[in-house]
Design a protein around this motif. Structure first.
Motif, PDB file in Angstrom:
ATOM      1  N   LEU A  32       0.827  -1.201   0.000  1.00 13.57           N
ATOM      2  CA  LEU A  32       0.000   0.000   0.000  1.00 13.57           C
ATOM      3  C   LEU A  32       0.865   1.256   0.000  1.00 13.57           C
ATOM      4  O   LEU A  32       0.647   2.171  -0.810  1.00 13.57           O
ATOM      5  CB  LEU A  32      -0.919   0.002   1.224  1.00 13.57           C
ATOM      6  CG  LEU A  32      -1.744   1.262   1.436  1.00 13.57           C
ATOM      7  CD1 LEU A  32      -2.816   1.372   0.363  1.00 13.57           C
ATOM      8  CD2 LEU A  32      -2.342   1.275   2.816  1.00 13.57           C
ATOM      9  N   TYR A  33       1.855   1.303   0.886  1.00 14.29           N
ATOM     10  CA  TYR A  33       2.738   2.471   0.956  1.00 14.29           C
ATOM     11  C   TYR A  33       3.504   2.664  -0.350  1.00 14.29           C
ATOM     12  O   TYR A  33       3.659   3.790  -0.822  1.00 14.29           O
ATOM     13  CB  TYR A  33       3.729   2.345   2.111  1.00 14.29           C
ATOM     14  CG  TYR A  33       3.097   2.394   3.491  1.00 14.29           C
ATOM     15  CD1 TYR A  33       1.874   3.001   3.711  1.00 14.29           C
ATOM     16  CD2 TYR A  33       3.737   1.830   4.583  1.00 14.29           C
ATOM     17  CE1 TYR A  33       1.304   3.054   4.968  1.00 14.29           C
ATOM     18  CE2 TYR A  33       3.179   1.873   5.846  1.00 14.29           C
ATOM     19  CZ  TYR A  33       1.955   2.483   6.039  1.00 14.29           C
ATOM     20  OH  TYR A  33       1.403   2.529   7.281  1.00 14.29           O
ATOM     21  N   LYS A  34       3.960   1.567  -0.938  1.00 13.02           N
ATOM     22  CA  LYS A  34       4.686   1.666  -2.206  1.00 13.02           C
ATOM     23  C   LYS A  34       3.792   2.213  -3.310  1.00 13.02           C
ATOM     24  O   LYS A  34       4.217   3.056  -4.096  1.00 13.02           O
ATOM     25  CB  LYS A  34       5.217   0.292  -2.621  1.00 13.02           C
ATOM     26  CG  LYS A  34       6.520  -0.079  -1.998  1.00 13.02           C
ATOM     27  CD  LYS A  34       7.023  -1.360  -2.619  1.00 13.02           C
ATOM     28  CE  LYS A  34       8.386  -1.688  -2.104  1.00 13.02           C
ATOM     29  NZ  LYS A  34       8.922  -2.899  -2.727  1.00 13.02           N
ATOM     30  N   ALA A  35       2.560   1.725  -3.364  1.00  8.06           N
ATOM     31  CA  ALA A  35       1.638   2.181  -4.399  1.00  8.06           C
ATOM     32  C   ALA A  35       1.325   3.667  -4.229  1.00  8.06           C
ATOM     33  O   ALA A  35       1.269   4.411  -5.208  1.00  8.06           O
ATOM     34  CB  ALA A  35       0.359   1.361  -4.349  1.00  8.06           C
ATOM     35  N   LEU A  36       1.150   4.100  -2.992  1.00  7.08           N
ATOM     36  CA  LEU A  36       0.856   5.507  -2.736  1.00  7.08           C
ATOM     37  C   LEU A  36       2.067   6.390  -3.009  1.00  7.08           C
ATOM     38  O   LEU A  36       1.914   7.549  -3.399  1.00  7.08           O
ATOM     39  CB  LEU A  36       0.363   5.694  -1.299  1.00  7.08           C
ATOM     40  CG  LEU A  36      -1.023   5.101  -1.010  1.00  7.08           C
ATOM     41  CD1 LEU A  36      -1.339   5.194   0.476  1.00  7.08           C
ATOM     42  CD2 LEU A  36      -2.091   5.775  -1.831  1.00  7.08           C
ATOM     43  N   CYS A  37       3.255   5.873  -2.805  1.00  7.56           N
ATOM     44  CA  CYS A  37       4.479   6.636  -3.099  1.00  7.56           C
ATOM     45  C   CYS A  37       4.646   6.854  -4.598  1.00  7.56           C
ATOM     46  O   CYS A  37       5.125   7.905  -5.025  1.00  7.56           O
ATOM     47  CB  CYS A  37       5.708   5.896  -2.597  1.00  7.56           C
ATOM     48  SG  CYS A  37       5.924   5.933  -0.838  1.00  7.56           S
TER      49      CYS A  37
END
Length: 103
Positions: free
Chosen positions: A28-33
């Motif tokens: 999730l964090y990677k996708a949002l980054c």
């Protein structure tokens, strides 16, 4: 198996558990980054959250190891053993369905 090899297997098992635990959060964090449509401050905040996750929770730190000796190189993923152990067990006929090729 020596103590250091046993510890390596235990460390690797711990890394696998952490990676499985944090997989969804990390993705999730990677996708949002990486989403360019989001504001830069929100992307930066998620990048910070990603950096605060445990280092061993990344799948890149997981290593296939031999279950007999803890060897990290030349490990057959299907059998979870190194080529050396595989060959000795196959030669002794201790692996079902495996026999030495001859033609």
């Amino acid at each position: 198996m020596s103590v250091s090899e046993e510890n390596a297997n235990i460390r690797d098992h711990h890394r696998r558990l952490l990676a499985a635990k944090y997989e969804l959060r990390r993705n999730l964090y990677k996708a949002l980054c990486k989403d360019p449509s989001l504001p830069s401050d929100l992307r930066e905040e998620n990048r910070f959250k990603l950096s605060k996750l445990p280092r061993n929770s990344s799948f890149t730190r997981v290593r296939n190891r031999c279950i007999f000796f803890g060897r990290a190189r030349a490990v057959y993923e299907t059998f979870r053993m190194s080529r050396i152990v595989f060959r000795t067990l196959a030669s002794k006929g201790m692996l079902n369905g495996i026999k030495k090729a001859s033609w």
